[in-house]
Design an enzyme around this catalytic site. Structure first.
Site, PDB file in Angstrom:
ATOM      1  CD  GLU A 170      28.338  -0.709  -7.851  1.00  0.00           C
ATOM      2  OE1 GLU A 170      28.695  -0.541  -6.669  1.00  0.00           O
ATOM      3  OE2 GLU A 170      27.197  -0.471  -8.265  1.00  0.00           O
ATOM      4  CE1 TYR A 213      16.723  -1.395 -13.199  1.00  0.00           C
ATOM      5  CE2 TYR A 213      16.526   0.985 -13.061  1.00  0.00           C
ATOM      6  CZ  TYR A 213      16.383  -0.256 -12.487  1.00  0.00           C
ATOM      7  OH  TYR A 213      15.890  -0.356 -11.225  1.00  0.00           O
ATOM      8  CB  THR A 265      -0.950   0.039   1.222  1.00  0.00           C
ATOM      9  OG1 THR A 265      -0.154  -0.055   2.405  1.00  0.00           O
ATOM     10  CG2 THR A 265      -1.948  -1.104   1.192  1.00  0.00           C
ATOM     11  N   GLY A 266       2.152   1.146   0.142  1.00  0.00           N
ATOM     12  CA  GLY A 266       3.018   2.331   0.082  1.00  0.00           C
ATOM     13  C   GLY A 266       3.074   2.866  -1.343  1.00  0.00           C
ATOM     14  CE  LYS A 277      -2.279   1.683   5.582  1.00  0.00           C
ATOM     15  NZ  LYS A 277      -1.286   2.431   4.837  1.00  0.00           N
ATOM     16  CG  HIS A 311      45.572   2.284  11.286  1.00  0.00           C
ATOM     17  ND1 HIS A 311      45.542   2.842  12.529  1.00  0.00           N
ATOM     18  CD2 HIS A 311      46.337   3.075  10.513  1.00  0.00           C
ATOM     19  CE1 HIS A 311      46.284   3.938  12.515  1.00  0.00           C
ATOM     20  NE2 HIS A 311      46.769   4.098  11.300  1.00  0.00           N
ATOM     21  CB  ILE A 321      12.847  -3.282  -3.850  1.00  0.00           C
ATOM     22  CG1 ILE A 321      12.138  -4.373  -4.656  1.00  0.00           C
ATOM     23  CG2 ILE A 321      13.200  -2.077  -4.724  1.00  0.00           C
ATOM     24  CD1 ILE A 321      12.983  -5.085  -5.678  1.00  0.00           C
TER      25      ILE A 321
END
Lengths: 358, 285
Positions: free
Chosen positions: B209, B159, B17-18, B43, B247, B96
């Site tokens: 990365e 993406y 619901t966010g 909810k 260090h 996520i």
């Protein structure tokens, strides 16, 4: 990317004290009057090497005390002026050892690292010379105390070291620390084990459960990094990976990237405007490449932000805008309506940027 | 990890619901994902475009089987959400959420070891199998069904690689973002194993990365187990020396973690490499 909060020595030692870990007696010095003498006056700067730079001074008399306070408070160390000084009792040092707890990422565990050669010369220790042990459960502390005592050759300190590591472990976990480094770990002439200096780094992601966090040390900024003050191409991207890839592609195309900037997932008018203002400080700036690939971000919101920011900054250099992903069509329409060309790929954005640099 | 696990089955969304949860639930449904329910404490009884909302996974399981959960809850509640999914024995958990404290991840890893669940992420864009299913936030409209397997630590760079391939008419079987956090659930090696064992995959793209050592494990696995062509790019060739961990950090985090060192090692392990993504994609072409 982890944001770390690097604490100053006096802040880290307050946390150690709250965790019942022995630290030297200390006070924050009053310029008029010492609480006790002799004392060691230590500059509180967020960098190493302060001893060699003159930021640590032993004082015996009130005159020496006042003169040291005056000197050290004005002494810049690696670009840092201290906002605070610390006065500590002078320990009668027998040995200086190294001990730290940190998060070992490959094994996803908390690791203890030790070296029998501690103090200012620790940088000369080779990586292989460190004693290392992962803490996998609470039952490990007995064994670690025993092996540390063997390693340091302190046979009568087994229980003291076991207790120390256990307390440091709780300190690390309850304070959401990424690193807790005691260097030197001092063995005094009368056999006490005391944390002579402490470096502590906290995980800023955990700030939500530490409402009491309020430190003099500033957060290290990792989202904006200047690469070359004289660079001609500024870069703006979302996501650290894409931001680095944008810099890689700009540099490989023979252009000079001025900066790395990840504006993150919540790119909005305020953040884009703030970014442009900082980029304008580069004197050689010819073009700004914006490379946004929207997943959780929405392109139309970024487009609105770019348009609004540009309208507020008439002297902005040309923009090479590449947007892709969620709500791209709406964004393309908005930008085109406002006379901003939209590039289909990063390669095209770089080609467009090259045309601005003659 | 295999294709059937990643196909999703009955998928739920924790934090449905966010604003992110609801937005991306609709996008996942549009991409063909079978979303059967969602959770949002307090909810129960509401719905998102007809998808029923429950208070907990246990409540959903009283009504139907749950094969996969995609988590969008805020970082402060993410540990609770992941542990809830582990306790409910959900086979695939895709998280996520970004910004989960590292000490929470240490605890989650301990729990995962003793469970049958697989975690992808956190701080990741999830998994996309173009034309089939989407578990997360990877923009499906920029993908194309095909035979390439992509695995990446970076969200937006995933993406970028996918869209660049699509622009050249090269389709993808799997697009997987394993997440940028130093401690995560699924590694490069897990994904390389999936790609190597799936006969539909004929080429592999790996995007790493600076920082950490995960790419070295991947390179060792490529040298010993992968016979399909691997195209690798490590982002951050022009990054200044990384943040120092005192260090201890200076000892553990050396030049070894730089893009140049990782690229050289991947190349010596048999991968094709490039120093920027544009060149890498030209290479695949």
């Amino acid at each position: 990317m982890i944001e770390r909060v690097k604490l100053l020595e006096y802040e880290a030692k307050r946390i150690l004290k709250a965790g019942s870990i022995p630290i030297p007696k200390s006070y924050i010095p009053d310029p008029n009057e010492p609480q006790f003498l002799p004392a060691v006056i230590k500059s509180q700067v967020p960098t190493g090497g302060r001893g060699k730079a003159g930021g640590v001074v032993v004082v015996n008399t009130e005159d020496e005390y006042k003169s040291a306070l005056g000197k050290i408070s004005k002494l810049e160390i690696k670009g840092f002026l201290p906002k605070t000084l610390l006065a500590e009792e002078a320990l009668a040092i027998d040995r200086e050892l190294y001990l730290s707890l940190l998060i070992d990422k490959p094994s996803a565990s908390i690791m203890v690292m030790a070296n029998s050669n501690g103090g200012v010369e620790v940088e000369e220790n080779s990586e292989d010379s460190y004693w290392k042990q992962s803490i996998t459960g609470k039952s490990d502390f007995d064994a670690i105390g025993q092996s540390l005592a063997d390693y340091y050759d302190l046979p009568d300190k087994t229980f003291v070291l076991q207790d120390l590591v256990e307390k440091l472990y709780h300190c690390l976990v309850t304070n959401d620390a990424l690193l807790l480094e005691i260097n030197p770990l001092v063995i005094t002439k009368d056999g006490q084990v005391v944390a002579g200096d402490c470096k502590m780094e906290l995980d800023d992601a955990a700030a939500f459960r530490h409402p009491d966090w309020d430190f003099e040390a500033e957060k290290t900024e990792s989202n904006f990094v200047t690469l070359d003050e004289k660079g001609t191409v500024a870069t703006v991207a979302n996501g650290a990976g894409l931001a680095m890839a944008t810099v890689d592609a700009v540099a490989d195309a023979g252009l000079v990237p001025a900066n790395f900037l990840d504006i993150g997932g919540g790119a909005n008018e305020a953040s884009v405007l703030a970014a442009f203002k900082r980029l304008m400080e580069y004197e050689g700036l010819k073009v700004i490449i914006i490379n946004i690939f929207a997943g959780i971000t929405r392109c139309d919101e970024v487009a609105k932000a770019i348009i609004a920011a540009r309208d507020q900054m008439p002297s902005l250099p040309p923009l090479a805008v590449r947007l892709a992903g969620t709500n791209y069509e709406q964004a393309a329409e908005l930008l085109t309506d406002h006379g901003i060309a939209i590039q289909p790929s990063l390669a095209d954005a770089i080609t467009a940027a090259k045309k601005e640099i003659i | 990890m295999n294709e059937s696990l990643l196909s999703g089955g009955n998928v739920i969304v924790q934090g449905i619901t966010g604003s992110h949860g609801a937005f991306h639930t609709r996008a996942m449904v549009a991409a063909g994902t079978n979303i059967v329910a969602g959770t949002s404490p307090g909810k129960a009884g509401q719905d998102i475009d007809g998808i029923p909302v429950y208070n907990s996974i246990a409540d959903i399981q009283a009504d139907m089987r749950v094969d996969t959960t995609v988590i969008f809850v805020p970082a402060a509640h993410a540990k609770g959400a992941i542990i809830e999914a582990i306790n409910a024995q959900v086979p695939l958990i895709v998280c996520i959420t970004e910004g989960i404290p590292i000490h929470d991840m240490l605890q989650i890893k301990q729990r995962l070891k003793k469970s049958g669940s697989r975690l992808i992420g956190p701080n990741c864009p999830g998994i996309l199998m173009p034309g089939k299913t989407k578990l997360g936030i990877i923009p499906a409209n920029l993908s194309l069904p095909g035979t390439v397997g992509i695995v990446s630590r970076s969200g937006t760079l995933t993406y970028e690689a996918m869209a660049s391939l699509t622009q050249r008419g090269i389709g993808q079987k799997y697009v997987i973002g394993i997440g940028g956090d130093p401690i995560n659930g699924t590694s490069f090696t897990d994904c390389l194993e999936l790609f190597q064992n799936d006969p539909d995959v004929d080429r592999i793209i790996l995007i790493g990365e600076i920082g950490g050592t995960a790419e070295y494990d991947a390179a060792d696995y490529i040298a010993t187990h992968v016979t399909k062509p691997v195209y690798a790019y490590i982002t951050g060739h022009y990054a200044p020396e990384g943040v120092q961990l005192g260090h201890a950090g200076a000892i553990l985090h050396t030049l070894h973690e730089s893009a140049n060192a990782k690229t050289a090692y991947l190349q010596s392990s048999g991968a094709h490499t490039a120093t920027n993504l544009v060149s890498l994609i030209d290479f695949v072409n």
